[in-house]
Design an enzyme around this catalytic site. Structure first.
Site, short mmCIF file in Angstrom:
data_model
loop_
_atom_site.label_atom_id
_atom_site.label_comp_id
_atom_site.label_asym_id
_atom_site.label_seq_id
_atom_site.Cartn_x
_atom_site.Cartn_y
_atom_site.Cartn_z
N LYS A 149 -12.64 -6.17 6.36
CA LYS A 149 -11.85 -5.29 5.50
C LYS A 149 -12.49 -3.92 5.52
O LYS A 149 -13.69 -3.80 5.77
CB LYS A 149 -11.85 -5.82 4.06
CG LYS A 149 -10.68 -5.35 3.25
CD LYS A 149 -9.43 -6.13 3.59
CE LYS A 149 -8.23 -5.66 2.83
NZ LYS A 149 -7.08 -6.56 3.03
P1 NAD Z 1 1.39 -0.62 -1.11
O1 NAD Z 1 0.44 0.51 -1.25
O2 NAD Z 1 2.49 -0.55 -0.13
O3 NAD Z 1 2.06 -0.94 -2.55
C1 NAD Z 1 1.33 -1.15 -3.70
C2 NAD Z 1 2.28 -1.19 -4.88
O4 NAD Z 1 1.55 -1.52 -6.07
C3 NAD Z 1 2.97 0.15 -5.17
O5 NAD Z 1 4.30 -0.11 -5.58
C4 NAD Z 1 2.16 0.69 -6.36
O6 NAD Z 1 2.92 1.59 -7.15
C5 NAD Z 1 1.88 -0.59 -7.09
N1 NAD Z 1 0.75 -0.48 -8.01
C6 NAD Z 1 -0.43 0.17 -7.85
N2 NAD Z 1 -1.16 0.06 -8.95
C7 NAD Z 1 -0.45 -0.72 -9.81
C8 NAD Z 1 -0.69 -1.19 -11.12
N3 NAD Z 1 -1.79 -0.90 -11.78
N4 NAD Z 1 0.28 -1.95 -11.68
C9 NAD Z 1 1.41 -2.25 -11.03
N5 NAD Z 1 1.69 -1.81 -9.81
C10 NAD Z 1 0.77 -1.06 -9.22
O7 NAD Z 1 0.47 -1.91 -0.87
P2 NAD Z 1 0.88 -3.29 -0.19
O8 NAD Z 1 0.58 -3.19 1.25
O9 NAD Z 1 2.21 -3.70 -0.67
O10 NAD Z 1 -0.24 -4.25 -0.80
C11 NAD Z 1 -0.09 -4.84 -2.10
C12 NAD Z 1 -1.07 -6.00 -2.21
O11 NAD Z 1 -0.78 -6.96 -1.19
C13 NAD Z 1 -2.56 -5.64 -2.05
O12 NAD Z 1 -3.30 -6.49 -2.89
C14 NAD Z 1 -2.83 -5.99 -0.61
O13 NAD Z 1 -4.19 -6.28 -0.38
C15 NAD Z 1 -1.96 -7.22 -0.45
N6 NAD Z 1 -1.60 -7.52 0.94
C16 NAD Z 1 -0.95 -6.62 1.72
C17 NAD Z 1 -0.61 -6.95 3.02
C18 NAD Z 1 0.18 -6.02 3.92
O14 NAD Z 1 0.52 -6.43 5.03
N7 NAD Z 1 0.50 -4.82 3.50
C19 NAD Z 1 -0.97 -8.21 3.53
C20 NAD Z 1 -1.61 -9.11 2.70
C21 NAD Z 1 -1.93 -8.76 1.41
#
Ligand code: NAD
Length: 416
Positions: free
Chosen positions: A104
């Site tokens: 990571k």
């Molecule tokens: P992103 O940046 O596209 O979206 C994050 C979202 O969370 C946004 O809508 C933001 O406004 C919201 N957010 C931020 N702080 C917040 C809070 N305090 N309360 C509520 N909402 C809040 O990120 P993503 O890629 O969608 O990732 C989201 C989660 O999924 C993370 O934990 C990430 O590690 C996990 N994840 C992502 C992927 C991927 O392929 N993108 C894969 C596996 C896991």
């Protein structure tokens, strides 16, 4: 919070190690990251000042292959959190049977406060700083919270410039034109939706009657919400960092997405066809399926007993603390653990990497079919193993992952 996340991930490993009667030496090795790099990331701001951020890249374990994991841009990124997330990636790749270890990366910053040119300069410098330890055969970054396809394109370009040739396989989650894979952008949310539907089938719940609440409307949350709505589920609440929106009759997710995109992000809480609700109200809403898809540590001992969902699918990494997990288990709430539920992203990243190495690209139908096959097989494997062992799905998933790693490490032995 972040030191807490590392402690939580290690505690889960310790419990599973005991249950598996894991060799103490192997257990000790898995508790530590192979390699952690802390870098400073200086760059020039648009008004000519010098800014310096702290960046990280942690490679937890490479027994099964090169390491793989996202890059997070967020003000709360720390070395401890990055290490915890690298460990989760090791378990996730092992569970899914991918030939990768876990890694990571991250930069402690608020990307929303940076202009596009600042973001580019900062990303290029971060990539140059971690250049020595990444590469298609070593460690392959991907997007995570706060990073996207454009950032992957800058990382790929910076790495390629240093190598003197184009190396698409150094990152995944790139734009299609630069060697990205069809289906990658949606893969994590697609995987979450497959897992929810599989679990609903096992429980005999009808999709069309399911009410769903999603925290986070970014890559993972918005795609999950859209695909579940397309399956006929009623998505009654979604939120982003600025707040949430609730409509018991179901939100029109396609329209909400259009409005959200038109406003270049904005916030879902401004959507008119529903009532505003807070993060806490969303997490404790009366619904069938709750999908935390934003930050880690959202369900804690303080709010878990108020959760009313029947099932929780972890779109985010580590959204439930161990104390909360215990409470949810007592309440008999079915939890689909992160290393299974959100593994769709790394699975299609694997497809992207394979396509990049071969310079031969597959169509989207093939990608989605293979994703479904791998995820459904992993789901059934975890479900059956949980039954056999009399444990919850998180424990079963982690046991399967750690068993595979222990076997690989045993075969490889210890160098020197
Ligand atoms: P992103 O940046 O596209 O979206 C994050 C979202 O969370 C946004 O809508 C933001 O406004 C919201 N957010 C931020 N702080 C917040 C809070 N305090 N309360 C509520 N909402 C809040 O990120 P993503 O890629 O969608 O990732 C989201 C989660 O999924 C993370 O934990 C990430 O590690 C996990 N994840 C992502 C992927 C991927 O392929 N993108 C894969 C596996 C896991």
């Amino acid at each position: 919070m972040s030191a807490g996340m590392l402690e939580a991930v290690i505690t889960q490993l310790d419990r599973v190690a005991e249950r598996l009667r894991l060799d103490p030496g192997l257990h000790k090795r898995l508790r530590h990251a192979d390699r952690s790099l802390v870098v400073s990331v200086p760059f020039e701001t648009d008004d000519g000042r010098m800014e310096v951020f702290q960046g990280y890249r942690v490679q937890h374990d490479n027994a099964l292959g090169p390491t793989k994991g996202g890059v997070r841009y967020h003000p709360e990124v720390t070395l401890e959190e990055t290490t915890a997330l690298a460990m989760l990636m090791t378990w996730k790749c092992a569970l899914m049977g991918l030939p990768y270890g876990g890694a990571k990366g991250g930069v402690r910053c608020d990307p929303q406060q940076l202009s596009r040119r600042e973001l580019e300069r900062m990303t290029r410098r971060y990539t140059a700083e971690i250049f020595l330890i990444i590469g298609p055969e070593y460690d392959i970054p991907a997007p995570d919270m706060g990073t996207d396809e454009q950032i992957m394109a800058w990382m790929m370009d910076t790495y390629s410039m240093h190598r003197g040739m184009t190396v698409p396989g150094v990152v995944t989650g790139k734009p299609i034109l630069l060697g990205g894979s069809l289906g990658r952008r949606e893969a994590t949310g697609r995987g979450v939706s497959y897992m929810v539907l599989e679990a609903a089938k096992k429980r005999g719940w009808h999709f069309k009657e399911l009410t769903v609440a999603v925290q986070g409307f970014g890559n993972v949350g918005s795609v999950t919400a859209r695909l579940l709505a397309e399956e006929g589920c009623r998505v009654i609440a979604v939120s982003d960092r600025k707040g949430g929106i609730y409509n018991p009759k179901g939100l029109d997710i396609a329209r909400l997405l259009l409005e959200y995109q038109e406003k270049g992000g904005g916030t879902v809480s401004n959507y008119r066809e529903g009532d505003r609700l807070t993060q806490q109200e969303l997490l404790t809403l009366d619904c069938d399926v709750l999908i935390p898809a934003a930050l880690g540590g959202q369900l804690t001992a303080a709010n878990a007993s108020a959760v009313r969902a029947r099932m929780i699918a972890e779109g985010a990494n580590a959204p439930i603390t161990p104390d909360a997990d215990e409470i949810l288990r007592e309440k008999k709430i079915l939890v689909l653990p992160d290393i299974l539920a959100n593994a769709g992203g790394v699975t299609v990243s694997y497809f992207e990497w394979v396509q990049d190495l071969q310079f031969y690209f597959w169509n989207e139908r093939e990608i989605n079919a293979r994703l479904k096959e791998i995820m459904t097989a992993a789901f059934n494997h975890v479900w059956d193993y949980a039954d056999e062992e009399g444990v919850d799905l998180r424990t079963a998933a982690l046991m399967l992952a750690v068993k595979r790693l222990a076997e690989a490490k045993g075969l490889r032995g210890l160098y020197p």
